[in-house]
Design an enzyme around this catalytic site. Structure first.
Site, PDB file in Angstrom:
ATOM      1  N   CYS A  17       0.864  -1.422   0.003  1.00  0.00           N
ATOM      2  CA  CYS A  17      -0.398  -0.486   0.141  1.00  0.00           C
ATOM      3  C   CYS A  17       0.854   1.296   0.288  1.00  0.00           C
ATOM      4  CB  CYS A  17      -0.811   0.244   1.376  1.00  0.00           C
ATOM      5  SG  CYS A  17      -2.114  -1.053   1.154  1.00  0.00           S
ATOM      6  N   ASP A  53     -14.735   6.219   2.263  1.00  0.00           N
ATOM      7  CA  ASP A  53     -14.470   5.175   2.602  1.00  0.00           C
ATOM      8  C   ASP A  53     -14.131   4.065   2.293  1.00  0.00           C
ATOM      9  OD1 ASP A  53     -16.981   5.776   4.958  1.00  0.00           O
ATOM     10  OD2 ASP A  53     -17.699   7.078   4.370  1.00  0.00           O
TER      11      ASP A  53
END
EC number: 2.7.9.3
Length: 333
Positions: A17, A53
């Protein structure tokens, strides 16, 4: 499996990531992108682009909602089977972070077919399938492209109760903040890429599903949460505080870190993504007397990290609390 001419993590410029587009740049790209829902689209968007989100949620009927997400990245470890497991756990986490249950996933595979043998890809896919099976999630097909850098992940569809979601805009002053996994994955993965050192605790952390934490949060009545991945703890807590209209106070001494993480920072194994995260949150954060090493660890780009919960569950340390909005969105003490 065929022998590789170099270690798997060296076939890509980034890792895990930490190779995400920086959060500030991504928000600039998405700004003003809002698209009206088609009049003939089934269901109702419950969670969309508004607050960034972890997944999109569409109410389809009564107490049923579909949760949809996608996540993929370049190799974060040299073992292809472990990379597949980590990438799958990371993608599944987005569904758990919304309070959902993954149902079906499809593979996303980008492969340098003239450079890496296909038996390595088989190991990656096998690792992903094993992790999905552990989650009780079907894997049915997917898509592949020839790509200069290897990438792998999943597009995941899950189910949730739209009235019992975990979302980033539901925080209120007085709520404690809990964290379900220790930090330091980014710096340890970066050290692994540079030196070949293997960190079993980091691999075990990245391959631990967030299913039990999500279920415990729902059982405890928690309604505000996010997972901690590429934008680091500070980046994700900032997004939560901003969406909820509160200030998040982090007790740095209460935050758990993986063994060896501080040493990795001191020895210079800090990913570029971690430094970009820190630069992004610094204008909105009151760091007080927090030292640079701790700031970097709090901003460290995580891969398949834990859940950040506005509430308490057994086994997860409380690392701070939400307070009424103040001059800074985040305070570190």
């Amino acid at each position: 499996m065929a022998a590789l001419t170099k270690r798997l993590t060296h076939y890509a410029t980034g890792g895990g990531c930490a190779c995400k587009i920086p959060p500030g740049e991504l928000e600039d790209v998405l700004a003003g992108l809002g698209v009206a829902a088609p009049a003939n689209a089934p269901g109702e968007i419950v969670v969309g682009l508004e607050n960034g989100d972890d997944a999109a949620v569409v109410r389809v009927a009564g107490d049923n909602a579909v949760v949809s997400t996608v996540d993929f990245f370049t190799p974060v470890v040299d073992d292809p089977f472990d990379w597949g497991r980590i990438a799958a756990a990371n993608a599944l986490s987005d569904v758990y972070a919304m309070g959902g249950r993954p149902v079906v996933a499809v593979n996303l595979l980008c492969w340098p077919r003239d450079v890496l043998p296909y038996d390595v890809a088989v190991e990656v896919l096998r690792g992903g399938a094993q992790m999905a099976a552990q989650a009780g999630c079907h894997v049915a097909g997917g898509h592949s492209v020839d790509d200069p850098q290897p990438k792998y992940g999943l597009a995941v569809t899950g189910l949730a109760d739209p009235d019992r979601l975990l979302r980033s805009d539901a925080g209120e002053p007085g709520m404690p903040l809990s964290l379900t996994k220790p930090l330091g994955l980014g710096v340890l993965n970066n050290r692994h890429k540079a030196t070949g050192e293997v960190f079993p605790e980091a691999i075990a952390t990245m391959t631990r599903l967030n299913d039990e934490a999500s279920a415990a949060a729902l059982a405890a009545g928690i309604r505000c949460a996010t997972d901690v991945t590429g934008f680091g703890l500070l980046g994700h807590v900032y997004k939560l505080a901003r969406a909820s209209g509160v200030t998040a106070v982090i007790d740095a001494a209460a935050v758990p870190f993986l063994e060896g993480a501080r040493e990795a920072v001191r020895d210079g194994y800090v990913p570029g993504g971690t430094r970009r995260n820190l630069a992004w949150v610094t204008p909105v954060t009151d760091f007080g007397t927090t030292d640079e090493e701790t700031r970097l660890l709090l901003a460290d780009a995580q891969t398949s990290g834990g859940l950040l919960l506005a509430g308490e569950i057994p086994g997860a340390p409380v690392i701070g609390e939400l307070r009424p909005p103040g001059p800074h969105a985040v305070v570190v003490r």
